[in-house]
Scaffold this motif. Sequence first.
Motif, PDB file in Angstrom:
ATOM      1  N   GLU A 246       0.801  -1.362   0.036  1.00  0.00           N
ATOM      2  CA  GLU A 246      -0.008   0.015   0.167  1.00  0.00           C
ATOM      3  C   GLU A 246       0.925   1.355  -0.177  1.00  0.00           C
ATOM      4  OE1 GLU A 246      -3.099   0.264  -0.134  1.00  0.00           O
ATOM      5  OE2 GLU A 246      -3.784  -2.039  -0.313  1.00  0.00           O
ATOM      6  N   THR A 365      -7.833  -1.258  -5.408  1.00  0.00           N
ATOM      7  CA  THR A 365      -7.542  -2.398  -4.944  1.00  0.00           C
ATOM      8  C   THR A 365      -8.748  -3.035  -4.077  1.00  0.00           C
ATOM      9  OG1 THR A 365      -6.703  -1.537  -3.026  1.00  0.00           O
ATOM     10  CG2 THR A 365      -5.091  -1.757  -4.591  1.00  0.00           C
ATOM     11  N   GLU A 368      -9.334  -0.809  -1.000  1.00  0.00           N
ATOM     12  CA  GLU A 368      -9.959   0.539  -1.312  1.00  0.00           C
ATOM     13  C   GLU A 368     -11.450   0.272  -1.577  1.00  0.00           C
ATOM     14  OE1 GLU A 368      -6.126   2.685  -3.268  1.00  0.00           O
ATOM     15  OE2 GLU A 368      -7.304   1.448  -4.658  1.00  0.00           O
ATOM     16  N   LEU A 393      -4.836   2.156   4.754  1.00  0.00           N
ATOM     17  CA  LEU A 393      -5.111   2.482   3.555  1.00  0.00           C
ATOM     18  C   LEU A 393      -4.690   4.280   3.731  1.00  0.00           C
ATOM     19  CD1 LEU A 393      -8.471   1.803   2.115  1.00  0.00           C
ATOM     20  CD2 LEU A 393      -6.290   0.925   1.801  1.00  0.00           C
TER      21      LEU A 393
END
Length: 410
Positions: A246, A365, A368, A393
């Motif tokens: 990430e 992703t 997300e 995130l």
Amino acid sequence: MKMTLQDLLAPIPPERFMAEHYDRAPLHIEGGADKFAAVLDWAGINRLLDMTHVWTETSLKLVLDSVPVPPAQYSVKATSRDGAPVLQPVAARVQDWVRRGASVVMNDVDSLTPGLAAVSDALEGAGFGKAQANVYISWQSHKAFHAHYDTHDVWAVQVEGEKTWNVWEGRAEWPIAHPVFRGQPQDHHERAKGGLRAKVHLKKGDILYLPRGWYHDALAEAPNSVHVAYGVHAPLGMDLMNILTERALHDPAFRQPLPRQDGSPAAAYALTQRAALLGQKLQDFARDPKVLEVLAGFVRDYRFQRGGYDLLTARDGAPAAPAAPAPVPAAPPPGPAFRVVPGAKPVRRGNEFGLKTPAGVLVMTLPEVEASAWVMARPRVTEAELRAAWPTLDAPALIVRLREAGVLAA
């Protein structure tokens, strides 16, 4: 009903368990017959089995002398409450197989009763990881499984009858739920299990702890045996890779194409240099205070979210009491709130995920997409709230993307 790690281990002090046994060596703890009386008993088992729509060919299995019974032989075709076709076990057929000596395996029961959930909460509250539970019902002289190891720690809680466990000397080196480990043949396990370390006789009220990868098998010695196997999945070093991935999304070096390979020494050298550069960046990321903060939060909060409902209290406007002790998060710093604009929805195309919006499909992703679905279920959201709910995130970047797509408005 509430339990703590100290309750589970009594009379062994938790400090001794952590120093001598956790992820190190098996432990058998003898307890009185009433120690786990509130966790599960025969009446509770029958009540669970009577919840017909809970059980399918994946959640309820039969095994006869180490051979799985085909679900079609004890089930009928049915439709689940979600409208999906399933095989639903039939009581008369299940009991017919039980008369022949088949063991019954009831999967994913860790939240189905307060007693079962109490042990789950105690293990998760101790910081060991996510606790999932299966019930194993077996009968004298019928073995359900050959010698094997599990890809998680095992806490076997004996709630009825008696069972003898063979605990072998062998231990696989921290296996995970991957075909590399799950695809190993039985003859490999028979060679790797080593000599017999101990023959452990579990009676009602006893508990057996087995670290991940430790070889074992069991056989009911009394007329019957019921134990609840809590599989505790700890956060792993590989989880750090997900966090680093990430983080790497926001570094252009990881989004660049790798040097083309044409077989020349120059091309090979360029690839070697690029790999070294990216490796150094990952090393730097792993020292980044923000990454370490996210990692610490991930490990600290690595548990299933279960319970906590009190609808009447919530309706009256008073704060609901938590179902179990939990860390109280710090109040998020103030920030602008964004209004959620209806109309977007998650989509999946093969292995790709995205968010369909009036402006088009945003490729995302899976984390997300899940975070975006969480946002869209709310009337409003702040960056601090999003960061607290999805700490792995990049909350500011996701909010910018959702604003540009028209999902969020000031």
